[in-house]
Design a protein around this motif. Structure first.
Motif, mmCIF file in Angstrom:
data_model
loop_
_atom_site.group_PDB
_atom_site.id
_atom_site.type_symbol
_atom_site.label_atom_id
_atom_site.label_comp_id
_atom_site.label_asym_id
_atom_site.label_seq_id
_atom_site.Cartn_x
_atom_site.Cartn_y
_atom_site.Cartn_z
ATOM 1 N N THR A 157 2.077 -6.959 -0.662
ATOM 2 C CA THR A 157 1.222 -6.507 -1.755
ATOM 3 C C THR A 157 0.862 -5.045 -1.554
ATOM 4 O O THR A 157 0.657 -4.312 -2.517
ATOM 5 C CB THR A 157 -0.052 -7.371 -1.824
ATOM 6 O OG1 THR A 157 0.340 -8.735 -1.676
ATOM 7 C CG2 THR A 157 -0.758 -7.212 -3.153
ATOM 8 N N PHE A 196 3.306 -16.143 0.397
ATOM 9 C CA PHE A 196 2.190 -16.820 -0.237
ATOM 10 C C PHE A 196 2.449 -18.311 -0.405
ATOM 11 O O PHE A 196 1.560 -19.134 -0.214
ATOM 12 C CB PHE A 196 1.886 -16.183 -1.590
ATOM 13 C CG PHE A 196 0.595 -16.664 -2.117
ATOM 14 C CD1 PHE A 196 -0.579 -16.074 -1.696
ATOM 15 C CD2 PHE A 196 0.534 -17.758 -2.952
ATOM 16 C CE1 PHE A 196 -1.789 -16.558 -2.120
ATOM 17 C CE2 PHE A 196 -0.676 -18.247 -3.375
ATOM 18 C CZ PHE A 196 -1.843 -17.638 -2.961
ATOM 19 N N THR A 238 9.309 -16.624 -9.182
ATOM 20 C CA THR A 238 9.360 -15.187 -8.927
ATOM 21 C C THR A 238 10.721 -14.672 -8.437
ATOM 22 O O THR A 238 11.033 -13.523 -8.722
ATOM 23 C CB THR A 238 8.264 -14.756 -7.938
ATOM 24 O OG1 THR A 238 8.454 -15.450 -6.722
ATOM 25 C CG2 THR A 238 6.892 -15.070 -8.491
ATOM 26 N N THR A 295 2.271 -0.416 -3.388
ATOM 27 C CA THR A 295 1.331 0.634 -3.790
ATOM 28 C C THR A 295 1.760 1.977 -3.194
ATOM 29 O O THR A 295 1.632 3.006 -3.838
ATOM 30 C CB THR A 295 -0.110 0.295 -3.342
ATOM 31 O OG1 THR A 295 -0.113 0.171 -1.931
ATOM 32 C CG2 THR A 295 -0.614 -0.970 -3.985
ATOM 33 N N TYR A 320 -9.241 -4.679 -5.608
ATOM 34 C CA TYR A 320 -7.894 -4.815 -6.173
ATOM 35 C C TYR A 320 -7.944 -4.828 -7.695
ATOM 36 O O TYR A 320 -7.164 -4.143 -8.348
ATOM 37 C CB TYR A 320 -7.209 -6.083 -5.636
ATOM 38 C CG TYR A 320 -5.704 -6.005 -5.782
ATOM 39 C CD1 TYR A 320 -4.958 -5.155 -4.978
ATOM 40 C CD2 TYR A 320 -5.048 -6.755 -6.736
ATOM 41 C CE1 TYR A 320 -3.589 -5.045 -5.125
ATOM 42 C CE2 TYR A 320 -3.678 -6.657 -6.890
ATOM 43 C CZ TYR A 320 -2.947 -5.802 -6.074
ATOM 44 O OH TYR A 320 -1.595 -5.696 -6.231
ATOM 45 N N THR A 371 2.030 -11.647 3.113
ATOM 46 C CA THR A 371 1.507 -11.470 1.757
ATOM 47 C C THR A 371 0.829 -10.121 1.616
ATOM 48 O O THR A 371 1.060 -9.383 0.657
ATOM 49 C CB THR A 371 0.487 -12.582 1.443
ATOM 50 O OG1 THR A 371 1.099 -13.839 1.685
ATOM 51 C CG2 THR A 371 0.036 -12.514 0.003
ATOM 52 N N VAL A 372 -0.009 -9.787 2.611
ATOM 53 C CA VAL A 372 -0.737 -8.521 2.550
ATOM 54 C C VAL A 372 0.244 -7.350 2.547
ATOM 55 O O VAL A 372 0.127 -6.410 1.761
ATOM 56 C CB VAL A 372 -1.723 -8.425 3.729
ATOM 57 C CG1 VAL A 372 -2.260 -7.015 3.868
ATOM 58 C CG2 VAL A 372 -2.862 -9.398 3.529
ATOM 59 N N THR A 377 -11.936 -7.850 -1.596
ATOM 60 C CA THR A 377 -10.552 -7.848 -2.079
ATOM 61 C C THR A 377 -10.536 -7.885 -3.594
ATOM 62 O O THR A 377 -9.840 -7.096 -4.243
ATOM 63 C CB THR A 377 -9.793 -9.085 -1.554
ATOM 64 O OG1 THR A 377 -10.006 -9.190 -0.164
ATOM 65 C CG2 THR A 377 -8.312 -8.975 -1.843
ATOM 66 N N PHE A 396 0.375 -14.864 -10.607
ATOM 67 C CA PHE A 396 -0.704 -14.002 -10.133
ATOM 68 C C PHE A 396 -2.063 -14.655 -10.337
ATOM 69 O O PHE A 396 -2.926 -14.596 -9.465
ATOM 70 C CB PHE A 396 -0.638 -12.661 -10.875
ATOM 71 C CG PHE A 396 -1.632 -11.632 -10.388
ATOM 72 C CD1 PHE A 396 -1.405 -10.946 -9.206
ATOM 73 C CD2 PHE A 396 -2.772 -11.347 -11.110
ATOM 74 C CE1 PHE A 396 -2.309 -10.000 -8.748
ATOM 75 C CE2 PHE A 396 -3.687 -10.400 -10.659
ATOM 76 C CZ PHE A 396 -3.446 -9.729 -9.484
ATOM 77 N N SER A 424 7.771 -14.151 -2.774
ATOM 78 C CA SER A 424 6.649 -15.062 -2.936
ATOM 79 C C SER A 424 6.540 -16.029 -1.776
ATOM 80 O O SER A 424 5.593 -16.783 -1.695
ATOM 81 C CB SER A 424 6.825 -15.858 -4.224
ATOM 82 O OG SER A 424 8.104 -16.424 -4.245
ATOM 83 N N TRP A 427 6.903 -5.916 -5.500
ATOM 84 C CA TRP A 427 5.587 -6.522 -5.752
ATOM 85 C C TRP A 427 5.735 -7.933 -6.315
ATOM 86 O O TRP A 427 4.999 -8.844 -5.937
ATOM 87 C CB TRP A 427 4.823 -5.656 -6.759
ATOM 88 C CG TRP A 427 3.407 -6.096 -6.973
ATOM 89 C CD1 TRP A 427 2.340 -5.768 -6.192
ATOM 90 C CD2 TRP A 427 2.909 -6.920 -8.018
ATOM 91 N NE1 TRP A 427 1.212 -6.344 -6.699
ATOM 92 C CE2 TRP A 427 1.518 -7.064 -7.815
ATOM 93 C CE3 TRP A 427 3.490 -7.563 -9.117
ATOM 94 C CZ2 TRP A 427 0.710 -7.803 -8.652
ATOM 95 C CZ3 TRP A 427 2.685 -8.309 -9.956
ATOM 96 C CH2 TRP A 427 1.313 -8.422 -9.722
ATOM 97 N N ILE A 438 -6.773 -4.779 -0.445
ATOM 98 C CA ILE A 438 -5.845 -5.820 -0.004
ATOM 99 C C ILE A 438 -6.009 -6.140 1.481
ATOM 100 O O ILE A 438 -5.884 -7.275 1.911
ATOM 101 C CB ILE A 438 -4.396 -5.357 -0.305
ATOM 102 C CG1 ILE A 438 -4.040 -5.782 -1.712
ATOM 103 C CG2 ILE A 438 -3.405 -5.945 0.649
ATOM 104 C CD1 ILE A 438 -4.116 -7.256 -1.916
#
Lengths: 193, 241, 86
Positions: free
Chosen positions: B111, B150, B189, B115, B25, B107-108, B21, B213, B147, B143, B70
């Motif tokens: 994230t 997480f 965030t 992209t 990343y 979270t994954v 990861t 981050f 939050s 992105w 990720i």
């Protein structure tokens, strides 16, 4: 046990090191808030003077006094818990909750005043810092108050107090941290010209 | 009671996923696409469009590598849940372990989704600039803002870590407190969409990006070092307190 | 115990007194802008240290944490005042 061990025992806090690390880490985040505030003040001096003039110092000062007194109650409550004076401990915890709630009431009144006057978080740099930093602090007050309320309802007999001694100490520490952060925020946002 | 498989292989899986990861990343986002640290939200329309037109290929390459990387967060987080479930085994349903695993999925996803949004922006760079800017903003808000996945992971790990009263807890207690602090550090965030220019709460800001981050990365780096140390010492636990 | 409680109350009095002083100073004393700003900040961090030492009982903590706390007080005080004086 030799002399060195004795020394070690005396120095050791009844609170876990982890609690202290958490508190220090949180204080460091707030240190960044102070830095950002001072830096933005340097970049936009006029905006900050104007913004500060719209604040109600009375609200800020009242909240400082309320929080300082609540911290005194909390410290006394921790001492009472150590001495196993359950009645005193429970009364002081209740007083702490009263003061903490008073802080939230005053804060709500203050925010209402500001928002109805047309200011909001994205108005300008001053208001961004004012709303976000005091807002994050208020979240800390709410979290702290929840822990203190938990103490009131769940840790009330002398056995429970004895079994949860380090938890009580930890809650006390967190509450003092909330207090000391507000002391700096009050001076920095409301008073410093 | 959950009887786990060979612990050593689980620990290896966690360590290797963490490494993949991190490498993919960081390589994809920082080095190849140059998307991190984030471009300022104050960029003009022309600047944003130029960003995509001039770096078309590197953006798509970097983002592809990043989203592949990720995915390897999943085995890592689920290994975490396995070790957490052992602590919770006596309490019945392992609420916090399951919660942590599910939040890892969130979270994954949050994230990885951005992209694809940025890739779509880079996909036909000749299209209308407004649309490119819109995709760009959508990607960054997606992105930087969500939050809670997480934050809940941090809370679950912290709570179970503190509940762990065994002489050798699955993570050291101070790491549990730091996990709780990580969750608290995420509170800034949700302010991202308020700030269109810059400042500490904008998506490239001090609190929304640099703290939110890098503090989890710091925590995971400590965890990784603890795991490495453990493998070297031939320990069977995830980490030794 | 009573000694302890007396001390806690004394600290509270000091904290409230310092708050009053900094409030009055900022509203009525005719100090220069920077002098006033620096003194208000110094007073604030004096209060912070009082809370850390007497309420959080920092003297009972292990050494690294104590160093961290003191470092925080002096470091943050110094940095904030320096940024203010820029």
């Amino acid at each position: 046990m030799n002399a060195a061990d004795d020394n070690l025992l005396e120095q050791r806090s009844p609170v876990e090191v982890g609690v202290w690390i958490f508190i220090l880490a949180d204080m460091c985040v707030f240190a960044m808030y102070f830095g950002v505030f001072a830096w933005d003040k340097h970049l936009h001096p006029e905006q900050f003077v104007q913004g500060q003039a719209t604040l109600n110092n009375g609200f800020g000062a009242l909240n400082t006094i309320v929080l300082l007194i609540s911290s005194y109650f909390m410290a006394s409550a921790v001492h009472a818990a150590r001495a196993q004076k359950i009645e005193v401990y429970a009364r002081l915890i209740r007083l702490t909750i009263v003061c903490g709630s008073a802080f939230l009431v005053v804060k709500t009144a203050e925010y209402t005043e500001k928002i109805s006057a047309g200011f909001h978080i994205a108005s300008n740099e001053f208001y961004r810092n004012y709303f976000s930093f005091t807002g994050f602090h208020m979240v800390h007050v709410i979290v702290g108050l929840s822990f203190v309320t938990y103490l009131l309802f769940s840790i009330r007999t002398s056995e429970q107090v004895r079994a949860n001694a380090s938890f009580i100490e930890g809650v006390g520490l967190y509450w003092h941290m909330v207090d000391l952060l507000w002391v700096v925020l009050f001076s920095l946002i409301y008073l410093v010209p | 009671m959950f009887k786990t498989y060979d612990r050593k292989s689980l620990v290896m899986i966690a360590g290797i996923s963490m490494l993949i990861t991190a490498v993919f990343y960081v390589g994809g986002m920082f080095v190849i696409s140059g998307f991190l640290p984030p471009p300022s939200p104050g960029l003009s329309e022309t600047e944003v469009v130029n960003l995509y037109r001039e770096n078309h290929l590197s953006i798509i390459t970097g983002l592809t590598i990043a989203f592949v990387g990720i995915g390897f967060m999943l085995p890592l987080c689920i290994v975490g849940s396995v070790f957490m479930a052992e602590v919770e085994a006596d309490d019945g349903f392992p609420f916090f372990s399951v919660m942590q695993g599910l939040c890892a999925v969130v979270t994954v996803l949050f994230t990885a989704f951005p992209t694809f949004v940025w890739m779509a922006a880079a996909f036909r760079v000749e299209r209308s600039p407004e649309l490119i800017v819109m995709m760009h903003d959508l990607g960054w808000i997606m992105w930087a803002t969500p939050s809670w996945g997480f934050a809940f992971q941090g809370i679950c790990v912290g709570v179970v870590g503190l509940k762990d009263r065994r002489p050798k807890p699955f993570i050291p207690r101070w790491m549990s407190y730091l996990a709780l602090w990580l969750a608290a550090g995420m509170t800034a965030t949700p302010l991202v969409p308020f700030f269109t220019s810059s400042g500490p709460f904008a998506w490239d800001g001090l609190f929304s990006f640099w703290v939110a981050f890098f503090s989890p990365i710091g925590w995971n780096t400590i965890l990784f070092l603890l795991i490495i140390n453990n493998i070297r010492n031939g320990q069977q636990e995830l980490v030794e307190a | 115990m009573t000694l302890q409680k007396d001390r806690l109350f004394l600290v509270l009095t000091a904290l409230l007194g310092l708050t009053l002083v900094s409030w009055l100073a900022s509203s009525s004393l005719g100090l220069g802008r920077q002098t006033l700003g620096v003194s208000v900040l110094v007073l604030a961090f004096v209060k912070v240290r009082l809370i850390i030492v007497y309420y959080m009982e920092a003297s009972t903590v292990c050494r690294p944490i104590r160093v961290g706390l003191e470092g925080w007080v002096f470091g943050v005080a110094g940095a904030t005042i320096a940024l203010y004086l820029l």
